[in-house]
Scaffold this motif. Structure first.
Motif, PDB file in Angstrom:
ATOM      1  N   GLU A  82      -2.692  -0.842  -6.187  1.00 21.83           N
ATOM      2  CA  GLU A  82      -3.437  -0.159  -7.269  1.00 21.83           C
ATOM      3  C   GLU A  82      -3.040  -0.738  -8.842  1.00 21.83           C
ATOM      4  OE1 GLU A  82      -4.353   4.375  -5.816  1.00 21.83           O
ATOM      5  OE2 GLU A  82      -2.303   3.674  -5.628  1.00 21.83           O
ATOM      6  N   ALA A  86      -7.869   1.060 -10.847  1.00 18.81           N
ATOM      7  CA  ALA A  86      -6.766   0.792  -9.846  1.00 18.81           C
ATOM      8  C   ALA A  86      -7.271   1.092  -8.540  1.00 18.81           C
ATOM      9  CB  ALA A  86      -5.651   2.013 -10.241  1.00 18.81           C
ATOM     10  N   ARG A  87      -7.348   0.369  -7.639  1.00 15.23           N
ATOM     11  CA  ARG A  87      -7.946   0.327  -6.601  1.00 15.23           C
ATOM     12  C   ARG A  87      -6.996   0.224  -5.265  1.00 15.23           C
ATOM     13  NH1 ARG A  87     -11.736  -4.254  -6.102  1.00 15.23           N
ATOM     14  NH2 ARG A  87     -12.204  -3.444  -3.913  1.00 15.23           N
ATOM     15  N   PRO A  88      -7.152   1.214  -4.418  1.00 19.64           N
ATOM     16  CA  PRO A  88      -6.033   0.878  -3.157  1.00 19.64           C
ATOM     17  C   PRO A  88      -6.485   0.408  -1.962  1.00 19.64           C
ATOM     18  CG  PRO A  88      -7.181   3.115  -3.130  1.00 19.64           C
ATOM     19  CD  PRO A  88      -7.675   2.432  -4.353  1.00 19.64           C
ATOM     20  N   TRP A 118       0.879   5.127  -8.264  1.00 20.92           N
ATOM     21  CA  TRP A 118       0.191   4.124  -7.760  1.00 20.92           C
ATOM     22  C   TRP A 118       1.034   3.194  -6.652  1.00 20.92           C
ATOM     23  CZ3 TRP A 118      -2.073   1.324 -12.708  1.00 20.92           C
ATOM     24  CH2 TRP A 118      -3.279   2.379 -13.136  1.00 20.92           C
ATOM     25  N   GLN A 152       2.395   4.458  -1.141  1.00 25.87           N
ATOM     26  CA  GLN A 152       2.025   5.438  -2.119  1.00 25.87           C
ATOM     27  C   GLN A 152       3.278   6.241  -2.372  1.00 25.87           C
ATOM     28  OE1 GLN A 152      -1.829   4.834  -3.070  1.00 25.87           O
ATOM     29  NE2 GLN A 152      -0.641   6.199  -4.253  1.00 25.87           N
ATOM     30  N   HIS A 169       0.818  -1.415   0.096  1.00 26.00           N
ATOM     31  CA  HIS A 169      -0.049  -0.004  -0.134  1.00 26.00           C
ATOM     32  C   HIS A 169       0.873   1.273   0.019  1.00 26.00           C
ATOM     33  CE1 HIS A 169      -3.200  -3.105   1.148  1.00 26.00           C
ATOM     34  NE2 HIS A 169      -3.888  -1.897   0.489  1.00 26.00           N
ATOM     35  N   HIS A 221      -5.461  -2.829 -11.094  1.00 30.01           N
ATOM     36  CA  HIS A 221      -5.457  -2.486 -12.598  1.00 30.01           C
ATOM     37  C   HIS A 221      -5.363  -3.823 -13.669  1.00 30.01           C
ATOM     38  CE1 HIS A 221      -4.920  -0.045 -16.248  1.00 30.01           C
ATOM     39  NE2 HIS A 221      -3.832  -0.600 -16.240  1.00 30.01           N
TER      40      HIS A 221
END
Length: 188
Positions: free
Chosen positions: A75, A112-114, A71, A61, A59, A79
């Motif tokens: 992410e 793109a999901r965190p 990302w 960033q 995670h 994606h």
């Protein structure tokens, strides 16, 4: 035709990026089996990262920047998983099938999901990879490998072209994820 090692896949990607060849011309130089093995290799590397990194590392960033380099690994991997449905949609149509996908990318860099936990990310990537490889394995032996569909961004692609596009996409995001190791927060 030859086996596609990780280094040869990276060299192929570099030639496509430099415009020395198109994805389609590069893909037709290899058998579907060779490309499938290359895809299994890139997905294996992505899976190994997802499994070996801690939840915190997945995670991280990076500092805000241009494009997708902001990302996290989570992410980038979500994606990659979502983009696979775009490949499958076109590959299905090339063999005369239609399939509905609940999750579909709507443009470059979409989905793109965190917020995906490590366990779910690992499982989702594994399932997506198994699905894509199984699709390739189940292609009819008489599938027309010269038929093509417009990819919108990368020209007309055949079944082999779509597989190579998936490989190149994996390599792009693998490099992006690997760059996260250099961040000070990675070792914390």
């Amino acid at each position: 035709m030859s086996e596609l090692s990780f280094d040869s896949l990276q060299a192929l990607r570099a030639r496509v990026t430099r415009g020395e060849m198109t994805i389609e011309s590069a893909a037709t130089a290899h058998s579907l089996g060779e490309l499938r093995a290359g895809l299994a290799l890139t997905r294996g590397r992505l899976q190994a990262l997802a499994e070996s990194w801690t939840p915190a590392q997945l995670h991280i960033q990076p500092p805000a920047g241009e494009g997708e380099d902001h990302w996290s690994a989570t992410e980038a991997l979500t994606h990659v998983i979502a983009t696979q449905n775009w490949y499958l949609l076109h590959m299905n149509r090339l063999i005369g099938r239609r399939e509905h996908f609940d999750l579909m990318v709507r443009g470059l860099g979409d989905q793109a999901r965190p917020d995906v936990p490590k366990v779910a990310l690992e499982a989702d990537l594994h399932a997506a990879t198994a699905r894509l490889l199984s699709f390739i394995d189940a292609l009819p032996p008489d599938a027309d490998l010269s038929a093509q569909r417009d990819s919108t961004f990368f020209g007309d692609l055949s079944l082999r072209g779509w597989v190579l596009l998936a490989i190149i996409h994996d390599l792009d995001h693998l490099a992006q994820i690997e760059r996260l190791r250099a961040l000070p927060a990675f070792g914390a």
